[in-house]
Write a protein that holds these residues in place. Structure first.
Motif, PDB file in Angstrom:
ATOM      1  N   ASP A   1       0.795  -1.231   0.000  1.00 22.21           N
ATOM      2  CA  ASP A   1       0.000   0.000   0.000  1.00 22.21           C
ATOM      3  C   ASP A   1       0.829   1.283   0.000  1.00 22.21           C
ATOM      4  O   ASP A   1       0.316   2.350  -0.331  1.00 22.21           O
TER       5      ASP A   1
ATOM      6  N   PRO B   1       2.242   4.109  -4.425  1.00 26.38           N
ATOM      7  CA  PRO B   1       1.031   4.708  -5.020  1.00 26.38           C
ATOM      8  C   PRO B   1       0.670   4.105  -6.376  1.00 26.38           C
ATOM      9  O   PRO B   1      -0.511   4.014  -6.721  1.00 26.38           O
ATOM     10  N   VAL B   2       1.672   3.702  -7.161  1.00 27.16           N
ATOM     11  CA  VAL B   2       1.381   3.110  -8.463  1.00 27.16           C
ATOM     12  C   VAL B   2       0.715   1.744  -8.271  1.00 27.16           C
ATOM     13  O   VAL B   2      -0.274   1.411  -8.932  1.00 27.16           O
ATOM     14  N   TRP B   3       1.230   0.950  -7.347  1.00 26.36           N
ATOM     15  CA  TRP B   3       0.637  -0.346  -7.028  1.00 26.36           C
ATOM     16  C   TRP B   3      -0.785  -0.170  -6.512  1.00 26.36           C
ATOM     17  O   TRP B   3      -1.703  -0.904  -6.904  1.00 26.36           O
ATOM     18  N   LEU B   4      -0.971   0.806  -5.659  1.00 24.94           N
ATOM     19  CA  LEU B   4      -2.281   1.052  -5.059  1.00 24.94           C
ATOM     20  C   LEU B   4      -3.316   1.390  -6.136  1.00 24.94           C
ATOM     21  O   LEU B   4      -4.467   0.978  -6.057  1.00 24.94           O
ATOM     22  N   GLU B   5      -2.888   2.118  -7.154  1.00 24.24           N
ATOM     23  CA  GLU B   5      -3.799   2.519  -8.224  1.00 24.24           C
ATOM     24  C   GLU B   5      -4.126   1.374  -9.172  1.00 24.24           C
ATOM     25  O   GLU B   5      -5.266   1.238  -9.640  1.00 24.24           O
ATOM     26  N   LEU B   6      -3.140   0.517  -9.446  1.00 20.41           N
ATOM     27  CA  LEU B   6      -3.287  -0.459 -10.533  1.00 20.41           C
ATOM     28  C   LEU B   6      -3.577  -1.887 -10.089  1.00 20.41           C
ATOM     29  O   LEU B   6      -3.940  -2.722 -10.918  1.00 20.41           O
ATOM     30  N   ARG B   7      -3.416  -2.211  -8.816  1.00 14.76           N
ATOM     31  CA  ARG B   7      -3.438  -3.616  -8.394  1.00 14.76           C
ATOM     32  C   ARG B   7      -4.709  -4.361  -8.788  1.00 14.76           C
ATOM     33  O   ARG B   7      -4.678  -5.553  -9.094  1.00 14.76           O
TER      34      ARG B   7
ATOM     35  N   ARG C   1      -2.356   2.120 -18.840  1.00 14.07           N
ATOM     36  CA  ARG C   1      -2.167   3.255 -17.927  1.00 14.07           C
ATOM     37  C   ARG C   1      -0.692   3.517 -17.662  1.00 14.07           C
ATOM     38  O   ARG C   1      -0.253   4.668 -17.560  1.00 14.07           O
TER      39      ARG C   1
ATOM     40  N   LYS D   1       1.357   6.922 -18.402  1.00 10.38           N
ATOM     41  CA  LYS D   1       2.080   7.635 -17.352  1.00 10.38           C
ATOM     42  C   LYS D   1       3.514   7.927 -17.781  1.00 10.38           C
ATOM     43  O   LYS D   1       4.024   9.035 -17.592  1.00 10.38           O
TER      44      LYS D   1
ATOM     45  N   GLU E   1     -16.242   0.190  -2.076  1.00  9.90           N
ATOM     46  CA  GLU E   1     -16.472   1.428  -2.813  1.00  9.90           C
ATOM     47  C   GLU E   1     -17.891   1.489  -3.373  1.00  9.90           C
ATOM     48  O   GLU E   1     -18.548   2.534  -3.324  1.00  9.90           O
TER      49      GLU E   1
END
Length: 567
Positions: free
Chosen positions: A215, A218-224, A234, A238, A529
């Motif tokens: 976590d 930030p890239v992992w958090l966005e794409l996982r 994406r 980027k 969500e």
């Protein structure tokens, strides 16, 4: 016992001789040990703190934890005649799960999957009662917490739903096409640890580097949880955007006629733009990972295999399609053949009666060891595999269409934006029904009758004499992760809940005995969500397909024939 605790206290004292100590226990300690420490003034004067933290679990991300019962499948679903190990496993698991609620100061209503064979003609097995027994064990711990832990809730604040692996046997073996799942399925990662090579400094030899995909990235958090095709697009955007906005990066990249950037190119850009080194490092890491995954997908022919898997699950393919696939794709790996057969066995159990199943496995050229895994896999359905009765070997409660076999129904309103994204774990349906108060109270009864003041989902009617659940929403965030030898951030703990989720409502805790999957963890994030209720997934372990298959090998099965029955 007294002498043992006294010895412990003296050993404890020897550690404190040189300085003041602050001691924290991850679980409850005995009263005898506490009394021995209190009576020993030399130890007592050096203690700065002595506390029980109730942290007998391991966070895996912001909405997931495991109890680290790695042998749960073997001990719980193995030898029915000797369930001593299973009882011990459930007792340990119950105590560890209970510490989650102790650390969060949550008191759940407990709901669980009822035994499937409770009727006058069938004997209930130990495996059938796993969720029931676990619910009772957790409840015993919670009752003690109500009396012993300061400020522990006295009425229900959340819901707990307990399932086991028999609820969905397809999710652990089907190919899940999200970035997170693909990383763990195809890249031989250890926990969340990814090892790769980076260019050496000053043009030296390449160096091995370990990174944690968690976590804090930030890239992992966005794409996982994005489909691998979406994640790849994406990442390309980027990197392209970054280069277009930085002249130095354009100059370095301009010398390369190829649109693809090598790790050496990226290192050169980092040297030219040191202020962006962390950003570029993270971005280039994921560009490398996505590239490697896409290369494996192409070289292994996974798209065609994945299409057949999902067609089987949704009733659009049959055994003939699998046979045709095996004859045309002889280069497919043994593990992928085995996974496809396991999915086939889930949807068409009758095709594995007697010699039929043996012939299919021979056609796939499975080894003897792999051929033994399929019966073990079928045991998870809660009924023994016999030579005479195989069609009911799966305890899966999916709707079967009369015109075609299907383990899943198409979900209205769910668009398939990306190819191979039709599949969903069965917990998605269960959680949505739970949220709407439509989950069967007969199949998923409640252990404790929620108090009238409880603000979870409304529960009406008489309480069944088995367990039931209620909900709580607040967001647990694990502390900033630190690396560990096992590839997980083992010192992470739940933080205080956020006010956003506190306004939304109460949490739902879902616990799966026998191992959870990446797809099930994704569903919990998705529904959090979508439905504005925080859902926390717990399990004895989180298993990637190869780990699940390895564990299936350890299950001991006993075939029953007519000769075994004494009249």
């Amino acid at each position: 016992m007294a002498s043992a605790t006294y010895l412990f206290s003296r050993l404890f004292y020897s550690m404190l001789c040189s300085c003041r100590a602050f001691v924290f226990f991850s679980s409850a300690i005995s009263k005898e040990l506490v009394m021995d420490i209190k009576k020993d003034m030399e130890v007592l004067t050096r203690l700065g703190a002595l506390r029980e933290m109730n942290l007998e679990y391991f966070p895996i991300d912001s909405q997931g934890f495991i109890t680290n019962n790695e042998r749960a499948l073997e001990e719980l679903f193995g030898d029915e005649e000797n369930n001593h190990k299973g009882v011990t496993c459930l007792n340990v698991m119950a105590k560890r799960i209970a510490t989650v609620f102790a650390s969060l100061r949550e008191f759940p209503s407990v709901r669980f999957r009822a035994a499937k064979s409770l009727d006058a003609t069938t004997m209930t097995t130990f495996q059938d009662l796993i969720p029931t027994k676990l619910a009772a064990g957790i409840w015993d711990c919670l009752v003690k917490y109500k009396k012993s832990i300061p400020n522990f809730p006295q009425t229900e604040t959340c819901e707990l739903l307990i399932l086991d692996r028999s609820i969905d046997q397809i999710a652990p073996v089907i190919h899940e096409w999200t970035y997170d799942a693909m990383c763990h399925d195809l890249l031989n990662m250890e926990g969340n640890k990814y090892v790769h090579e980076v260019p050496g400094k000053s043009g030296g030899p390449a160096e091995r580097k370990e990174v944690l995909l968690e976590d804090h990235d930030p890239v992992w958090l966005e794409l996982r949880h994005a489909h691998i095709a979406d994640a790849s697009e994406r990442l390309h955007e980027k990197m392209t955007n970054f280069i277009s906005k930085n002249k130095a990066a354009q100059i370095q990249h301009g010398s390369n006629s190829s649109s693809e950037m090598s790790t050496r190119d990226i290192q050169t850009i980092v040297q030219a733009l040191p202020q962006y080194s962390e950003q570029i490092d993270k971005l280039s890491l994921h560009v490398e990972i996505a590239g490697k995954i896409n290369r494996i997908i192409r070289e292994s022919g996974l798209r065609e295999l994945g299409q057949l898997e999902q067609d089987l699950v949704f009733g659009d393919a049959t055994t003939k399609d699998v046979i045709k696939f095996f004859t045309m794709k002889e280069d497919i790996t043994h593990e992928n053949k085995l996974r496809l057969l396991m999915i086939l066995a889930s949807v068409y159990p009758e095709k594995f009666e007697g010699e039929k199943g043996q012939n299919l496995m021979r056609l796939a050229k499975l080894t003897e060891e792999d051929m033994n895994i399929v019966p073990n896999f079928r045991m998870l359905g809660g009924q023994p595999v016999t030579k005479k009765s195989l069609t009911a070997a799966f305890g899966l409660k999916f709707d079967i269409h009369k015109k075609k076999h299907a383990a899943r129904k198409e979900r209205p309103g769910e668009e398939e934006k990306w190819q191979l994204s039709r599949f969903y774990p069965i917990i998605e349906e269960l959680l949505e029904k739970l949220m709407k108060n439509e989950l069967s109270k007969e199949d998923y009864p409640c252990l404790n009758d929620p108090s009238p003041s409880y603000q979870g989902s409304p529960f009406s009617g008489p309480v069944n004499q088995n367990p039931h659940s209620m909900r709580s929403r607040r967001t647990p965030t694990w502390a900033r992760p630190q690396g560990s030898e096992d590839g997980y951030s083992s010192d992470s703990v739940l933080r205080h809940a956020s006010s956003d989720f506190r306004r939304m409502g109460q949490r739902i805790f879902l616990f799966i005995v026998g191992g959870a999957t990446r797809s099930e963890l994704r569903v919990c994030h998705k529904l959090t969500e979508k439905l504005k209720r925080e859902i926390i997934l717990g399990s004895s372990s989180i298993d990637d397909p190869s780990q699940f298959i390895t564990k299936l090998k350890t299950i001991t099965t006993h075939e029953i024939s007519l000769d075994d029955i004494q009249i």
